[in-house]
Design a protein around this motif. Structure first.
Motif, PDB file in Angstrom:
ATOM      1  N   GLU A 110      -3.624   7.993   1.761  1.00 32.46           N
ATOM      2  CA  GLU A 110      -2.265   8.229   2.236  1.00 32.46           C
ATOM      3  C   GLU A 110      -1.866   7.075   3.140  1.00 32.46           C
ATOM      4  O   GLU A 110      -2.630   6.680   4.034  1.00 32.46           O
ATOM      5  CB  GLU A 110      -2.164   9.565   2.968  1.00 32.46           C
ATOM      6  CG  GLU A 110      -2.347  10.753   2.032  1.00 32.46           C
ATOM      7  CD  GLU A 110      -2.126  12.090   2.723  1.00 32.46           C
ATOM      8  OE1 GLU A 110      -1.805  12.085   3.948  1.00 32.46           O
ATOM      9  OE2 GLU A 110      -2.276  13.134   2.067  1.00 32.46           O
ATOM     10  N   HIS A 139       1.378   8.967  -0.981  1.00 31.27           N
ATOM     11  CA  HIS A 139       0.020   9.053  -1.524  1.00 31.27           C
ATOM     12  C   HIS A 139      -0.129   7.930  -2.537  1.00 31.27           C
ATOM     13  O   HIS A 139       0.601   7.870  -3.532  1.00 31.27           O
ATOM     14  CB  HIS A 139      -0.239  10.400  -2.192  1.00 31.27           C
ATOM     15  CG  HIS A 139      -1.635  10.511  -2.757  1.00 31.27           C
ATOM     16  ND1 HIS A 139      -1.949  10.124  -4.034  1.00 31.27           N
ATOM     17  CD2 HIS A 139      -2.797  10.927  -2.194  1.00 31.27           C
ATOM     18  CE1 HIS A 139      -3.235  10.307  -4.246  1.00 31.27           C
ATOM     19  NE2 HIS A 139      -3.769  10.797  -3.153  1.00 31.27           N
ATOM     20  N   ASP A 143       5.825  10.008  -3.225  1.00 34.58           N
ATOM     21  CA  ASP A 143       6.471  10.285  -1.944  1.00 34.58           C
ATOM     22  C   ASP A 143       6.081  11.688  -1.475  1.00 34.58           C
ATOM     23  O   ASP A 143       6.446  12.685  -2.103  1.00 34.58           O
ATOM     24  CB  ASP A 143       7.984  10.179  -2.109  1.00 34.58           C
ATOM     25  CG  ASP A 143       8.730  10.366  -0.783  1.00 34.58           C
ATOM     26  OD1 ASP A 143       8.063  10.613   0.243  1.00 34.58           O
ATOM     27  OD2 ASP A 143       9.968  10.272  -0.787  1.00 34.58           O
ATOM     28  N   ILE A 144       5.304  11.758  -0.397  1.00 36.48           N
ATOM     29  CA  ILE A 144       4.887  13.055   0.144  1.00 36.48           C
ATOM     30  C   ILE A 144       5.532  13.294   1.511  1.00 36.48           C
ATOM     31  O   ILE A 144       5.020  14.073   2.311  1.00 36.48           O
ATOM     32  CB  ILE A 144       3.345  13.135   0.246  1.00 36.48           C
ATOM     33  CG1 ILE A 144       2.787  11.991   1.114  1.00 36.48           C
ATOM     34  CG2 ILE A 144       2.713  13.127  -1.127  1.00 36.48           C
ATOM     35  CD1 ILE A 144       1.299  12.129   1.415  1.00 36.48           C
ATOM     36  N   ARG A 177       6.417  16.898   2.105  1.00 38.02           N
ATOM     37  CA  ARG A 177       5.211  17.693   2.380  1.00 38.02           C
ATOM     38  C   ARG A 177       4.697  17.442   3.784  1.00 38.02           C
ATOM     39  O   ARG A 177       4.298  18.376   4.493  1.00 38.02           O
ATOM     40  CB  ARG A 177       4.137  17.329   1.356  1.00 38.02           C
ATOM     41  CG  ARG A 177       2.935  18.288   1.374  1.00 38.02           C
ATOM     42  CD  ARG A 177       1.762  17.687   0.647  1.00 38.02           C
ATOM     43  NE  ARG A 177       1.006  16.792   1.519  1.00 38.02           N
ATOM     44  CZ  ARG A 177       0.055  15.976   1.083  1.00 38.02           C
ATOM     45  NH1 ARG A 177      -0.207  15.893  -0.212  1.00 38.02           N
ATOM     46  NH2 ARG A 177      -0.605  15.212   1.927  1.00 38.02           N
ATOM     47  N   LYS A 178       4.707  16.168   4.194  1.00 37.30           N
ATOM     48  CA  LYS A 178       4.226  15.831   5.533  1.00 37.30           C
ATOM     49  C   LYS A 178       5.102  16.486   6.607  1.00 37.30           C
ATOM     50  O   LYS A 178       4.607  16.963   7.632  1.00 37.30           O
ATOM     51  CB  LYS A 178       4.213  14.314   5.714  1.00 37.30           C
ATOM     52  CG  LYS A 178       3.030  13.634   5.053  1.00 37.30           C
ATOM     53  CD  LYS A 178       1.728  14.017   5.748  1.00 37.30           C
ATOM     54  CE  LYS A 178       0.561  13.229   5.246  1.00 37.30           C
ATOM     55  NZ  LYS A 178      -0.696  13.598   5.935  1.00 37.30           N
TER      56      LYS A 178
END
Length: 491
Positions: free
Chosen positions: A279, A293, A315-316, A319-320
């Motif tokens: 990440e 990620h 693209d997280i 989520r983050k």
């Protein structure tokens, strides 16, 4: 050495023609030549442009060509029993998508050449499509009237189909790349590999220590990465209009925390880990932070030089943010934005084990919350709690913390703070209370506070209990004064 007799030469020609491993056609183009002359007399200068406007004349010109002979290979190629069978069915052989290609052949003759090469389409007598490479030449001595033209046909159907399949496969791969639901980057890491190999030759063995001591080496490696291509989703993810815009501003995407993650990536590459997952943090061209990620893979066949690397970015960020919010909820009171009781309990246990000593504790209670809830409603009570959170949150900085531990009860943990520091915090809270009451007209905010200090070797729970008792004593004094004020009225 004697020369072969004319009869012997003719016999040799017959044998070569008949037994040639390619399809051979001996044709008479004299009528085609006269067809061209008529067009020129009519003022035609550009044959291709003229025939594009008069496509019916293509068939007229084709019909003027007379086939004189074909060889055995021609018969087998087109599935004919004999020459008569083939010549009687030439309309099945030369048709459909062949005619546009004929114009390209004729244009070469029209422009003064005595030969032409072209790839076109014919059909066997049973209807199979043939891709053929045509080579034709006006035979020597017949240039004036074109009455003898040798034409060879090479069956390139398999080659053409293989090339088409390859082109289709390449287009399929390109479509998969361009329209992938993740950001894809094709990169060249060969210069990075050369830098790592040079470091090895110089005797570097402890690479992690080397790049800590020489951070400029990491920067140099980042600068040596060459981006070969990116897909469409990459442009949208990073806010670029074109690939050129994105590639010219890479320094705005990969910065800050990215340097640390790239250092880790280099360490993995040093250890020959050619497939990596991690990440990382990137930035859009607008400066927005992206949590990514990343999957990094040196493609098969390029392990020796790392000249082709595929990097996928997912693209997280959402989520983050969700994880951060859940973590925030797990440690904070939503109403007051202070730490919650769970965090307070964990921090109390941590301080009890490790200090740093002395540790002071303030227990704080919001005065009159029940009366506000009863008389003005819970919305007004929540507003008072939020105001208390504002005051207590501004009163201390990390590593101290303020927490809501009950309905109207709060606690402040002050590590490395003696009794004098605890008094200073109480005075700061009183000062902030006065400003808060000036900013919010109406119901004044008041707090009852008690403090205690715990030295190394003493029980922190006991200090909390003493602070709690001191708070209740302060609260009793507050209510006693309130009752006195109600009885005596304003002075």
């Amino acid at each position: 050495m004697s020369q072969p007799t004319p009869t012997a030469a003719a016999t040799d020609f017959e044998s070569i023609f008949e037994l040639a491993p390619v399809s051979l056609w001996l044709e008479d183009f004299s009528e085609l030549k006269r067809f061209f002359e008529r067009l020129r007399s009519q003022g035609v200068q550009d044959l291709a442009a003229h025939l594009a406007q008069h496509p019916e004349q293509v068939a007229e010109g084709a019909a003027s060509i007379r086939v004189l002979r074909v060889n055995a290979k021609t018969l087998s190629l087109f599935g004919a029993s004999d020459a008569g069978h083939l010549l009687a069915n030439l309309g099945q052989v030369f048709r459909d998508d062949m005619f546009p290609q004929v114009v390209a052949e004729w244009s070469q003759l029209w422009n003064g050449q005595h030969e032409f090469v072209n790839q076109t389409v014919n059909y066997t007598l049973d209807g199979r499509r043939l891709d053929v490479l045509v080579r034709a030449r006006i035979l020597q001595g017949h240039e004036a009237d074109w009455d003898r033209v040798m034409v060879s046909l090479e069956d390139v159907t398999d080659t053409t189909r293989n090339l088409q399949r390859l082109a289709n496969s390449e287009q399929y791969a390109r479509d998969l790349f361009e329209h992938s639901p993740v950001s894809l980057w094709v990169e060249d890491f060969s210069a990075v590999k050369q830098l790592l190999d040079e470091a090895r030759r110089q005797g570097i063995t402890d690479f992690p220590t080397f790049i800590r001591v020489h951070p400029e080496f990491v920067t140099r490696c980042m600068q040596e990465i060459r981006v070969v291509d990116v897909n469409q989703l990459t442009l949208g993810m990073f806010g670029a209009q074109t690939k050129g815009e994105l590639l010219s501003r890479l320094d705005q995407l990969f910065r800050g925390e990215m340097v640390d993650s790239f250092s880790d990536q280099l360490i993995d590459l040093w250890q020959n880990k050619l497939v990596q997952h991690r990440e990382v943090t990137n930035y859009t061209l607008n400066g927005d932070k992206l949590h990514i990620h990343m999957q990094f893979s040196v493609l098969e066949g390029h392990e020796k030089d790392w000249s082709l690397v595929l990097v996928s970015l997912v693209d997280i960020t959402a989520r983050k943010k969700a994880e951060a919010y859940l973590e925030y909820l797990g440690k904070h009171d939503v109403l007051t934005r202070l730490r919650n009781r769970a965090f307070y309990a964990d921090e109390l246990n941590r301080l009890a084990r490790r200090g740093p000593w002395p540790v002071s504790v303030l227990i704080v209670d919001l005065n009159g919350l029940k009366r506000v809830n009863d008389e003005e409603g819970h919305a007004a009570g929540d507003a008072m709690l939020r105001r208390a959170g504002e005051v207590l949150g501004k009163a201390v900085d990390s590593p101290a913390c303020a927490a809501r531990i009950g309905g109207d009860e709060f606690a402040l943990l002050l590590p490395a703070s003696d009794a004098r520091a605890a008094v200073a915090v109480q005075e700061r809270i009183q000062s902030l209370l006065e400003m808060n009451n000036q900013f919010y007209p109406g119901q004044p905010l008041t707090l009852s506070m008690g403090s205690a200090t715990c030295q190394d070797g003493e029980s922190l729970d006991a200090a909390v209990s003493r602070a709690d008792q001191a708070m209740y004593a302060a609260k009793a004094r507050y209510y006693q004064s309130q009752d006195l004020n109600r009885r005596t009225g304003p002075t």
